[in-house]
Scaffold this motif. Structure first.
Motif, PDB file in Angstrom:
ATOM      1  N   SER A  63       0.828  -1.203   0.000  1.00 23.64           N
ATOM      2  CA  SER A  63       0.000   0.000   0.000  1.00 23.64           C
ATOM      3  C   SER A  63       0.866   1.257   0.000  1.00 23.64           C
ATOM      4  CB  SER A  63      -0.913  -0.008   1.231  1.00 23.64           C
ATOM      5  OG  SER A  63      -1.666   1.185   1.306  1.00 23.64           O
ATOM      6  N   ALA A  64       1.948   1.243   0.779  1.00 24.38           N
ATOM      7  CA  ALA A  64       2.818   2.423   0.894  1.00 24.38           C
ATOM      8  C   ALA A  64       3.444   2.800  -0.439  1.00 24.38           C
ATOM      9  CB  ALA A  64       3.908   2.172   1.930  1.00 24.38           C
ATOM     10  N   VAL A  65       3.742   1.794  -1.276  1.00 25.11           N
ATOM     11  CA  VAL A  65       4.365   2.081  -2.573  1.00 25.11           C
ATOM     12  C   VAL A  65       3.357   2.040  -3.719  1.00 25.11           C
ATOM     13  CG1 VAL A  65       6.640   1.291  -1.832  1.00 25.11           C
ATOM     14  CG2 VAL A  65       5.081  -0.330  -2.928  1.00 25.11           C
ATOM     15  N   GLY A  66       2.071   1.925  -3.395  1.00 21.81           N
ATOM     16  CA  GLY A  66       1.031   1.990  -4.416  1.00 21.81           C
ATOM     17  C   GLY A  66       0.983   0.815  -5.362  1.00 21.81           C
ATOM     18  N   LYS A  86      -1.138  -4.582  -8.064  1.00 19.79           N
ATOM     19  CA  LYS A  86      -0.190  -5.194  -9.006  1.00 19.79           C
ATOM     20  C   LYS A  86       0.642  -6.288  -8.349  1.00 19.79           C
ATOM     21  CE  LYS A  86       0.127  -1.185 -12.054  1.00 19.79           C
ATOM     22  NZ  LYS A  86      -0.976  -0.432 -11.442  1.00 19.79           N
ATOM     23  N   ALA A  87       0.196  -6.772  -7.209  1.00 22.27           N
ATOM     24  CA  ALA A  87       0.966  -7.755  -6.440  1.00 22.27           C
ATOM     25  C   ALA A  87       1.252  -9.029  -7.220  1.00 22.27           C
ATOM     26  CB  ALA A  87       0.224  -8.099  -5.145  1.00 22.27           C
ATOM     27  N   ASN A  88       0.347  -9.413  -8.122  1.00 24.44           N
ATOM     28  CA  ASN A  88       0.507 -10.674  -8.844  1.00 24.44           C
ATOM     29  C   ASN A  88       1.031 -10.494 -10.271  1.00 24.44           C
ATOM     30  OD1 ASN A  88      -0.481 -12.332  -6.690  1.00 24.44           O
ATOM     31  ND2 ASN A  88      -2.559 -11.629  -7.179  1.00 24.44           N
ATOM     32  N   ARG A  89       1.488  -9.303 -10.583  1.00 21.57           N
ATOM     33  CA  ARG A  89       2.071  -9.070 -11.909  1.00 21.57           C
ATOM     34  C   ARG A  89       3.575  -9.371 -11.906  1.00 21.57           C
ATOM     35  NH1 ARG A  89      -0.766  -3.792 -14.720  1.00 21.57           N
ATOM     36  NH2 ARG A  89      -2.939  -4.408 -14.320  1.00 21.57           N
ATOM     37  N   PHE A  90       4.101  -9.611 -13.115  1.00 19.58           N
ATOM     38  CA  PHE A  90       5.522  -9.867 -13.274  1.00 19.58           C
ATOM     39  C   PHE A  90       6.235  -8.576 -13.684  1.00 19.58           C
ATOM     40  CE2 PHE A  90       3.502 -13.981 -13.820  1.00 19.58           C
ATOM     41  CZ  PHE A  90       4.320 -14.814 -13.060  1.00 19.58           C
ATOM     42  N   PRO A  91       7.541  -8.472 -13.432  1.00 20.77           N
ATOM     43  CA  PRO A  91       8.270  -7.250 -13.756  1.00 20.77           C
ATOM     44  C   PRO A  91       8.072  -6.765 -15.193  1.00 20.77           C
ATOM     45  CG  PRO A  91       9.637  -8.649 -12.386  1.00 20.77           C
ATOM     46  CD  PRO A  91       8.394  -9.434 -12.702  1.00 20.77           C
ATOM     47  N   GLN A 137      10.739   0.317 -10.135  1.00 23.10           N
ATOM     48  CA  GLN A 137      11.529   0.963  -9.093  1.00 23.10           C
ATOM     49  C   GLN A 137      10.787   0.922  -7.757  1.00 23.10           C
ATOM     50  OE1 GLN A 137      14.289   1.455  -7.744  1.00 23.10           O
ATOM     51  NE2 GLN A 137      15.134   3.061  -9.057  1.00 23.10           N
ATOM     52  N   ARG A 138       9.454   1.030  -7.802  1.00 23.50           N
ATOM     53  CA  ARG A 138       8.672   0.942  -6.575  1.00 23.50           C
ATOM     54  C   ARG A 138       8.760  -0.446  -5.943  1.00 23.50           C
ATOM     55  NH1 ARG A 138       2.811   3.477  -7.623  1.00 23.50           N
ATOM     56  NH2 ARG A 138       3.357   4.608  -9.517  1.00 23.50           N
ATOM     57  N   VAL A 139       8.838  -1.482  -6.792  1.00 22.39           N
ATOM     58  CA  VAL A 139       9.036  -2.839  -6.260  1.00 22.39           C
ATOM     59  C   VAL A 139      10.383  -2.919  -5.550  1.00 22.39           C
ATOM     60  CG1 VAL A 139       9.195  -5.297  -6.801  1.00 22.39           C
ATOM     61  CG2 VAL A 139       7.616  -3.843  -8.099  1.00 22.39           C
ATOM     62  N   ALA A 140      11.402  -2.326  -6.164  1.00 22.00           N
ATOM     63  CA  ALA A 140      12.729  -2.321  -5.552  1.00 22.00           C
ATOM     64  C   ALA A 140      12.705  -1.584  -4.212  1.00 22.00           C
ATOM     65  CB  ALA A 140      13.738  -1.668  -6.500  1.00 22.00           C
ATOM     66  N   ILE A 141      11.946  -0.495  -4.143  1.00 18.93           N
ATOM     67  CA  ILE A 141      11.794   0.235  -2.883  1.00 18.93           C
ATOM     68  C   ILE A 141      11.099  -0.643  -1.845  1.00 18.93           C
ATOM     69  CG2 ILE A 141      10.627   2.184  -1.771  1.00 18.93           C
ATOM     70  CD1 ILE A 141      11.034   3.729  -4.423  1.00 18.93           C
ATOM     71  N   ALA A 142       9.997  -1.278  -2.248  1.00 22.64           N
ATOM     72  CA  ALA A 142       9.252  -2.141  -1.323  1.00 22.64           C
ATOM     73  C   ALA A 142      10.117  -3.281  -0.814  1.00 22.64           C
ATOM     74  CB  ALA A 142       8.014  -2.698  -2.025  1.00 22.64           C
ATOM     75  N   ARG A 143      10.937  -3.828  -1.690  1.00 24.40           N
ATOM     76  CA  ARG A 143      11.805  -4.949  -1.300  1.00 24.40           C
ATOM     77  C   ARG A 143      12.831  -4.514  -0.249  1.00 24.40           C
ATOM     78  NH1 ARG A 143      14.734  -7.641  -6.258  1.00 24.40           N
ATOM     79  NH2 ARG A 143      15.729  -5.604  -6.164  1.00 24.40           N
ATOM     80  N   ALA A 173      17.185   6.729 -14.314  1.00 20.64           N
ATOM     81  CA  ALA A 173      16.684   6.118 -15.551  1.00 20.64           C
ATOM     82  C   ALA A 173      15.195   6.375 -15.775  1.00 20.64           C
ATOM     83  CB  ALA A 173      16.943   4.612 -15.526  1.00 20.64           C
ATOM     84  N   LEU A 174      14.592   7.269 -14.970  1.00 11.45           N
ATOM     85  CA  LEU A 174      13.156   7.493 -15.036  1.00 11.45           C
ATOM     86  C   LEU A 174      12.825   8.850 -15.642  1.00 11.45           C
ATOM     87  CD1 LEU A 174      12.165   6.233 -11.459  1.00 11.45           C
ATOM     88  CD2 LEU A 174      12.189   4.925 -13.590  1.00 11.45           C
ATOM     89  N   ASP A 175      11.631   8.943 -16.238  1.00 10.78           N
ATOM     90  CA  ASP A 175      11.170  10.240 -16.712  1.00 10.78           C
ATOM     91  C   ASP A 175      10.707  11.080 -15.521  1.00 10.78           C
ATOM     92  OD1 ASP A 175       8.569   9.407 -15.992  1.00 10.78           O
ATOM     93  OD2 ASP A 175       8.092   8.762 -18.024  1.00 10.78           O
ATOM     94  N   TYR A 176      10.360  12.330 -15.793  1.00  7.54           N
ATOM     95  CA  TYR A 176      10.037  13.261 -14.711  1.00  7.54           C
ATOM     96  C   TYR A 176       8.870  12.766 -13.850  1.00  7.54           C
ATOM     97  CZ  TYR A 176       8.287  17.397 -12.287  1.00  7.54           C
ATOM     98  OH  TYR A 176       7.841  18.261 -11.320  1.00  7.54           O
ATOM     99  N   ALA A 177       7.772  12.357 -14.498  1.00  5.61           N
ATOM    100  CA  ALA A 177       6.582  11.941 -13.740  1.00  5.61           C
ATOM    101  C   ALA A 177       6.880  10.733 -12.853  1.00  5.61           C
ATOM    102  CB  ALA A 177       5.433  11.631 -14.698  1.00  5.61           C
ATOM    103  N   SER A 178       7.595   9.752 -13.414  1.00  9.49           N
ATOM    104  CA  SER A 178       7.938   8.556 -12.635  1.00  9.49           C
ATOM    105  C   SER A 178       8.901   8.900 -11.506  1.00  9.49           C
ATOM    106  CB  SER A 178       8.560   7.494 -13.547  1.00  9.49           C
ATOM    107  OG  SER A 178       7.626   7.038 -14.506  1.00  9.49           O
ATOM    108  N   SER A 179       9.828   9.821 -11.769  1.00  8.24           N
ATOM    109  CA  SER A 179      10.782  10.242 -10.743  1.00  8.24           C
ATOM    110  C   SER A 179      10.064  10.851  -9.545  1.00  8.24           C
ATOM    111  CB  SER A 179      11.772  11.266 -11.324  1.00  8.24           C
ATOM    112  OG  SER A 179      12.586  10.683 -12.314  1.00  8.24           O
ATOM    113  N   ILE A 180       9.098  11.722  -9.812  1.00  8.21           N
ATOM    114  CA  ILE A 180       8.357  12.361  -8.727  1.00  8.21           C
ATOM    115  C   ILE A 180       7.574  11.324  -7.933  1.00  8.21           C
ATOM    116  CG2 ILE A 180       6.511  13.993  -8.166  1.00  8.21           C
ATOM    117  CD1 ILE A 180       9.207  15.256  -8.952  1.00  8.21           C
ATOM    118  N   GLN A 181       6.979  10.361  -8.616  1.00  7.05           N
ATOM    119  CA  GLN A 181       6.236   9.305  -7.919  1.00  7.05           C
ATOM    120  C   GLN A 181       7.152   8.510  -6.991  1.00  7.05           C
ATOM    121  OE1 GLN A 181       4.397   7.033 -11.040  1.00  7.05           O
ATOM    122  NE2 GLN A 181       2.645   8.411 -11.221  1.00  7.05           N
TER     123      GLN A 181
END
Length: 232
Positions: free
Chosen positions: A123-126, A130-135, A144-150, A167-175
């Protein structure tokens, strides 16, 4: 202070050539604060982060984490320090392609002494939906959020982030930066983030400018901004 780096020096030798990684670097960061290390490539930022994380050792000086000098630790003690107290997030995600989001995170949870609840971290990383999706089914920002959660699932005292928006665009970087800030606020995790992007410094409590292996300037932000307010 929770993190204290006292005149840390690291040199690398290749044949007759000696290269200075960091030189007499000194910095302090209070528990629960966010610190940003700024500097160009090759300035020693990653070297210092690796030493704080117990991956590499200083040649001289001290690194004290929560009152303990990790430079005096034996290898077994350093392994325990990395496992129990430190979370690493790198620019490369290092996800296992044949495991789902939840399974990638569970790998770390299962070897942690006091892991956080899986549903709380997702929940913290939103990433709850997507818990059951593959990379391969995720965007770069989501990976990157998965890496943070890990890294966060192990409930580390300190979170070390190495160019995580490079390696992220602006919108993804802010997220991603919002996720780091939310984790810091929710769990009281001390965060040290290295980047070459000057704008990111606005979200930090302390900012450390690096050049040629030295800390050349330290600044304090009395009112760090929310990540969503960062513009570059």
């Amino acid at each position: 202070m929770f993190i204290q780096v006292d005149r840390a020096t690291k040199r690398y030798k290749s044949g007759d050539v000696e290269t200075i990684g960091i030189q007499q670097a000194t910095l302090e960061l209070a528990k629960g604060d966010i610190g940003v290390i700024l500097g160009p490539s090759g300035s020693g930022k990653s070297t210092l982060l690796n030493m704080i994380g117990g991956i590499d050792r200083v040649d001289s000086g001290k690194i004290i984490i929560n009152g303990i000098n990790i430079c005096a630790m034996h290898e077994k003690e350093l392994t325990e320090y990395r496992r129990k107290q430190v979370g690493f997030i790198f620019q490369a995600y290092h996800l296992i392609s044949h495991l789902t989001v939840q399974e990638n995170i569970e790998m770390i949870s299962q070897i942690s002494e006091n892991p956080l609840p899986m549903d709380h971290v997702l929940s913290a990383v939103g990433l709850t939906d997507k818990a059951n999706r593959f990379p391969r089914e995720l965007s770069g920002g989501e990976q990157q959020r998965v890496a943070i959660a890990r890294s966060v699932i192990k409930n580390p005292q300190v979170l070390l982030c190495d160019e995580i928006t490079g390696a992220l665009d602006y919108a993804s970087s802010i997220q991603v930066l919002e996720m780091i800030q939310e984790i810091n606020r929710t769990y009281g995790t001390t965060v040290l983030l290295i980047t070459h992007n000057q704008a990111i410094a606005a979200m930090a409590n302390n900012v450390y400018q690096f050049r040629s292996g030295e800390v050349t300037e330290v600044r304090t932000n009395s009112q760090p901004v929310d990540a969503r307010g960062i513009v570059w």
